[in-house]
Design an enzyme around this catalytic site. Sequence first.
Site, PDB file in Angstrom:
ATOM      1  N   ASN A  62       0.868  -1.173   0.000  1.00  0.00           N
ATOM      2  CA  ASN A  62       0.000   0.000   0.000  1.00  0.00           C
ATOM      3  C   ASN A  62       0.909   1.230   0.000  1.00  0.00           C
ATOM      4  O   ASN A  62       1.695   1.423   0.935  1.00  0.00           O
ATOM      5  CB  ASN A  62      -0.877  -0.026   1.258  1.00  0.00           C
ATOM      6  N   VAL A  63       0.783   2.065  -1.020  1.00  0.00           N
ATOM      7  CA  VAL A  63       1.701   3.211  -1.146  1.00  0.00           C
ATOM      8  C   VAL A  63       1.543   4.213   0.004  1.00  0.00           C
ATOM      9  O   VAL A  63       2.431   5.030   0.242  1.00  0.00           O
ATOM     10  CB  VAL A  63       1.537   3.952  -2.502  1.00  0.00           C
ATOM     11  N   SER A 141      -2.789  14.921 -13.330  1.00  0.00           N
ATOM     12  CA  SER A 141      -4.056  14.978 -14.075  1.00  0.00           C
ATOM     13  C   SER A 141      -4.249  16.404 -14.562  1.00  0.00           C
ATOM     14  O   SER A 141      -3.792  17.355 -13.896  1.00  0.00           O
ATOM     15  CB  SER A 141      -5.230  14.596 -13.176  1.00  0.00           C
ATOM     16  N   TYR A 154      -9.399  15.498  -5.190  1.00  0.00           N
ATOM     17  CA  TYR A 154      -8.580  14.907  -6.264  1.00  0.00           C
ATOM     18  C   TYR A 154      -7.731  15.977  -6.965  1.00  0.00           C
ATOM     19  O   TYR A 154      -6.532  15.779  -7.193  1.00  0.00           O
ATOM     20  CB  TYR A 154      -9.527  14.207  -7.255  1.00  0.00           C
ATOM     21  N   ALA A 156      -6.788  18.881  -5.800  1.00  0.00           N
ATOM     22  CA  ALA A 156      -5.746  19.362  -4.875  1.00  0.00           C
ATOM     23  C   ALA A 156      -4.596  18.360  -4.817  1.00  0.00           C
ATOM     24  O   ALA A 156      -3.422  18.746  -4.817  1.00  0.00           O
ATOM     25  CB  ALA A 156      -6.341  19.575  -3.487  1.00  0.00           C
ATOM     26  N   SER A 157      -4.935  17.064  -4.806  1.00  0.00           N
ATOM     27  CA  SER A 157      -3.870  16.048  -4.742  1.00  0.00           C
ATOM     28  C   SER A 157      -3.002  16.106  -5.993  1.00  0.00           C
ATOM     29  O   SER A 157      -1.780  16.003  -5.919  1.00  0.00           O
ATOM     30  CB  SER A 157      -4.460  14.640  -4.553  1.00  0.00           C
ATOM     31  N   ILE A 187      -9.301   9.590 -19.784  1.00  0.00           N
ATOM     32  CA  ILE A 187      -8.775   8.324 -20.305  1.00  0.00           C
ATOM     33  C   ILE A 187      -9.762   7.198 -19.984  1.00  0.00           C
ATOM     34  O   ILE A 187     -10.323   7.147 -18.875  1.00  0.00           O
ATOM     35  CB  ILE A 187      -7.387   8.008 -19.674  1.00  0.00           C
TER      36      ILE A 187
END
Length: 246
Positions: A62-63, A141, A154, A156-157, A187
């Site tokens: 798990n990263v 992204s 998402y 912000a990440s 995608i």
Amino acid sequence: MTIDLSGKVALVTGGSRGIGKAVASRLAGAGARVALVDVVDPEQLEATAREIGGGAIAVRANVVDADDVGAAVSQIEEQLGPIDVLVNNAGITRDGLLIRMTEEAWSAVLDVNLKGVFNMTKAVARGMMKRRGGRVVNIASVVGITGNAGQANYSASKAGVIGFTKSVAKELAARNVLVNAVAPGFIDTDMTRALPEAARETLRKLIPLGRLGAAEDVANAVLFLSSDLASYMTGQVVVVDGGMVM
Ligand code: NAP
């Protein structure tokens, strides 16, 4: 000039499906020995590694967990040798409007998409610096550039990933470790197949090239950035979006 990654070792996070699987296939196709790192059940990950071929291996980690990441990097270096290319691809979405977004949805996305990139990059950077060479490719992204209603966490990440990429590129350039990002648009993967058909159609109309991207379109950019052809590029964000953001 063809791209030849023979003798190179590549680590791809989130390699079990979607963009990560396509990236792993491209890198293996160019001769790299690839390690897939994912939280998915080990049997599925093993099956993906076998499908990719070229001696690809599967490592469950798990990263988000720095200990997991450290153990995975050690295992990969023991089995395949020092890591030359790191592709930080693992990512999740937990969409919702800000006023309804829970702290849990915020933290889960920031943890996987941003802390995961930090954990992985930190774990491989020291070795790359010592060896005076390496490539890190972070999957960001376009919404990290433009923002997107319903994706505050998402976006912000991914904006964070872009800032991280540029900062670390500056830190590691003197050791010939090149750090770049690829920012995909829309995608066709499980992540976007979860959207309602009407939303997919609206998004498709915003793409000048008139189609959703394929995972392989993103993988081609990652392959380029991992290769000698990109040896004078660092701290860049390569947008792969059919012209959606320009
Ligand atoms: P996907 O099909 O949902 O695959 C995501 C992968 O990440 C899966 O293999 C997943 O593993 C893995 N993963 C999730 N959490 C993890 C964790 N904690 N540790 C390790 N692995 C983890 O997504 P995708 O569309 O291929 O997206 C890949 C990357 O591209 C992501 O960073 C995403 O944000 C980015 N991106 C995608 C698009 C798009 O339109 N699809 C656009 C822009 C950017 P499991 O199989 O175990 O769930």
